[in-house]
Design an enzyme around this catalytic site. Structure first.
Site, short mmCIF file in Angstrom:
data_model
loop_
_atom_site.label_atom_id
_atom_site.label_comp_id
_atom_site.label_asym_id
_atom_site.label_seq_id
_atom_site.Cartn_x
_atom_site.Cartn_y
_atom_site.Cartn_z
N CYS A 142 0.79 -1.23 0.00
CA CYS A 142 0.00 0.00 0.00
C CYS A 142 0.82 1.28 0.00
O CYS A 142 0.26 2.37 -0.10
CB CYS A 142 -0.95 0.01 1.19
N CYS B 88 0.40 2.53 6.69
CA CYS B 88 0.79 1.15 6.95
C CYS B 88 0.83 0.42 5.62
O CYS B 88 0.35 0.92 4.60
CB CYS B 88 -0.22 0.47 7.88
#
Length: 458
Positions: free
Chosen positions: A122, A442
């Site tokens: 991500c 994250c």
């Protein structure tokens, strides 16, 4: 999609078991809607002998529920004025494994411009941007396009391992008898496809399952998660209606109409959200479809330059890209705690405190993930036990936090979210009169990223 985004730059105006030790933290959905960060006078992070690297412009397609020409058009940039192109993506299509190169050629950039693709789950476009920073800081380049793309509506689906083995053997078979024998060996089990899954290879656990466990470990209730998700959608809707999401450019969806805005923003109510069942840990989990980010198609791109080059070309930069860090921790019990680990490290590198930051933009993978991070950051015990600090990091004040919505409402095309975060910080600093912004996210594998951004003098 990525090459279209690049072209928009060419012709336009620039201008976990820890819950018992951690206190509860609730959120108000409405109090922050019109909060403004006060302008502050602070030192600049410019350093003698170190190149100033600036964000000139950032664009993205509307983030669409699954179902790069833009940068050139937005900036009026010559297609020969870029030294390098870097793109991030997660679920790669074999035919375009180096999507950066294909996007650059498709957008009409010179075939003499090198391009490569990066992946870090991500935070893939974060890696693209910081790679650009590194190339410029090292004196290798003056102008780099960085971005990311994800197309979740048409992900590659593989044959089963048995079927793949059989097909490869068929390709090597030399006689008709060998081919017929292999074809005759195919059974129904061979035809079962392997679907992509947002799951950890090291733990075989889906990210949603991990988010549910993390929320439980930090005592994050279902109500808190739904409240935060509602806040995200409400703020995103407000920002969209007010025309604040200026990085969004119109995109022609093949076979459909032109799309000009994110279509996943759907403010609901606590009552409606409360009716949804657990999505991962059934039946008693707290993570649902409503308080999770959704599968999204989208692309983003930013133009990163040395300050000297940008000014020489007549651009007015939006922001300075300052210190950044990457972090990594236990992918089983701390998979989604990247912001908690990254934030204090990047602040220390920059010589700043939490109180110096005017704008916070954290990636919202799950509402439970955000709330767990806020509680971890606000915990002396966690800071002392896991971060090696004397006291807590401190949680960002909500009146500065994700005020234009986030991934829960805008969507999360894995490889493209990082550029959206950075561009949003730059735009919010301009709008709110702040000087410093902080991006944190994250990523799968228990990794994370944080970056400090400084407003460019207006």
């Amino acid at each position: 999609m990525a090459s279209m985004l690049l072209n928009t730059m060419r012709a336009g105006s620039v201008s976990p078991s820890w819950a018992v030790r951690l206190g509860a933290r609730s959120l108000s959905t409405t109090a922050q809607l019109h909060a403004q960060v006060q302008t502050k006078s602070k030192k600049t992070l410019s350093r003698p002998g170190v190149k100033n690297i600036v964000l000139v412009e950032g664009v993205r397609t509307p983030f669409l529920l699954s179902g790069t020409t833009g940068l050139l058009q937005r900036t009026g940039l010559s297609k020969d004025a870029v030294d390098y192109i870097i793109y991030g993506t997660v679920i790669q299509e074999v035919k375009t494994s180096n999507v950066a190169r294909e996007a650059s050629l498709g957008a009409g950039f010179s075939d003499k411009i090198p391009s490569h693709t990066v992946t870090m789950a991500c935070i893939s476009s974060n890696v693209a941007m910081t790679s650009a920073v590194g190339l410029i800081a090292a004196g290798q380049c003056d102008s780099v396009v960085a971005g990311g793309v994800e197309f979740m509506s048409d992900v590659p689906i593989r044959h089963s391992r048995k079927m793949r083995k059989t097909m490869l053997s068929l390709n090597k078979a030399k006689t008709l008898g060998q081919r017929l024998s292999l074809i005759g060996s195919i059974r129904m089990a061979h035809l079962s496809p392997e679907l992509p899954a947002v799951a950890e290879f090291s733990t075989a656990e889906s990210m949603g399952h991990s988010a549910d466990r993390l929320a439980a470990a930090f005592g994050v209730s279902r109500v808190e998660q739904d409240e935060f998700a509602l806040r995200s959608h409400t703020l995103a809707k407000s920002a969209q209606d007010a025309g604040l999401l200026k990085d969004v450019i119109s995109f022609k969806v093949p076979g459909r109409d032109i799309v000009s805005k994110d279509n996943g923003i759907r403010p609901s109510s606590m009552e409606q959200m409360g009716r949804l069942k657990a999505a991962f840990i059934k039946p008693h989990g707290t993570v649902t479809a409503a308080n999770s980010s959704f599968l999204t198609d989208g692309a983003s791109a930013v133009l990163v330059m040395s300050e000297e080059k940008a000014l020489a070309m007549g651009y007015k930069p939006k922001a300075y890209l300052r210190d950044f860090v990457y972090v990594s921790q236990d992918p089983k019990d701390q998979l989604l705690l990247g912001p908690t680990y990254g934030t204090p490290k990047v602040l220390e590198r920059a010589g700043l405190a939490m109180s110096d930051i005017d704008v916070f933009e954290f990636h919202e993978a799950f509402a439970g993930q955000i709330m767990a991070n806020l509680k971890a950051m606000d915990s002396d015990w966690f800071g002392q036990t896991y971060l090696g600090r004397k006291s807590k990091v401190g949680a960002p004040p909500m009146e500065k936090f994700n005020l234009w919505g986030g991934s829960l409402s805008l969507g999360h095309p894995f490889g493209a979210t990082g550029c959206r975060l950075v561009t949003t910080v730059a735009h919010r600093l301009q709008k709110e009169g702040g000087q410093y912004g902080l991006v944190a996210a994250c990523a799968a594998g228990g990794q994370g990223h944080a970056m400090v951004i400084e407003a460019y003098p207006q």
